[in-house]
Design an enzyme around this catalytic site. Sequence first.
Site, short mmCIF file in Angstrom:
data_model
loop_
_atom_site.label_atom_id
_atom_site.label_comp_id
_atom_site.label_asym_id
_atom_site.label_seq_id
_atom_site.Cartn_x
_atom_site.Cartn_y
_atom_site.Cartn_z
N HIS A 188 0.64 -1.14 -0.07
CA HIS A 188 -0.21 0.07 0.21
C HIS A 188 1.20 1.19 -0.29
CE1 HIS A 188 0.63 1.46 4.39
NE2 HIS A 188 0.62 0.46 4.55
N CYS A 189 0.26 2.80 -0.28
CA CYS A 189 0.70 3.56 -0.45
C CYS A 189 -0.08 4.22 0.54
CB CYS A 189 1.33 4.05 -1.57
SG CYS A 189 -0.02 4.31 -3.02
N SER A 190 -0.25 5.77 -0.12
CA SER A 190 -1.50 6.03 1.25
C SER A 190 -2.43 5.96 0.44
CB SER A 190 -1.57 8.11 1.13
OG SER A 190 0.23 8.14 1.91
N THR A 196 1.83 2.33 -5.52
CA THR A 196 0.98 1.12 -5.48
C THR A 196 1.04 1.12 -6.91
OG1 THR A 196 0.23 1.04 -3.49
CG2 THR A 196 -0.60 -0.57 -4.57
#
Length: 287
Positions: A188-190, A196
């Site tokens: 995941h990223c934000s 991602t």
Amino acid sequence: MAIVFPFQLEKKLISITSDRDQISMSIPEVSSHDSCLNDCHSVNSEEQAKPVCCLELNAHKDGIKVVDTSNDASTFSNSPLVPDNFGVVYPGIIYRSACPRASNFNFLESLHIRTIISLRQEEYSEEDLHYFTKHHINYYHIAMPGSKHRKNDCISSSSNPDISDVDDLVRKTLQLLLNKENWPVLLHCSRGKHRTGIVIGCLRALMNWPVGNRLQEYISFSHPKEREVDEEYIQNFSSDPSLKSSLNDLKRYISDSSSELADVVLSSESPTVQAATVNETCRSPGS
């Protein structure tokens, strides 16, 4: 008339309703006092199971692509159990999402997530890190810079330090994703869109997905905020021998697994998977 297939992710019952090329995935609602690991009863009504997304399954010779095609994107993201922008890269092996909240941890536990890879600049809270330690979840923090301020004309330039750094971080992330000791893994990223999307697009390139399919998947998770600079990176990604050799475990699992990955009639010419070809059980590696 839609056909309903029970889709078992370990002990978490998910019902999938198929109507032609689309499937809607329903997850039984769980109160704050219930555990996602408890056996769930069959879904009998809309009150018992609220659809949280519509998915389109596209197949390629190396795997399955799952794309959220909901008319109302907020339906999926508003589920109290599922992380925002959640997607299945390879069932039982690799998942993707926006940064999960504490309210999503039970859902991740139901998937038996062993490793979490975060591409955000920000670190998790001490409380969240304690949860990972307590539940024996490996955690990797790879602070990858976002692509919002990068110029399109330098995305492919190895002489640009920002791009060189991104190349290195992408490869490190891919090595972690391909390490079977980390499976099942959540990336995941934000918001689960750009960083991602870049990494998953590069993973698809390693698995010989056509460029068009890679970009379609990226856009499906990032729309309406897709970035040309990301698309160009995915198009121009070039692998190296160390990454190619790391693919063996993933390819072996896909070819040997008795889960739906082995039961789908895969064809790059006809990318849509008919629901009837999907096996009912999705298991984690080694289960």
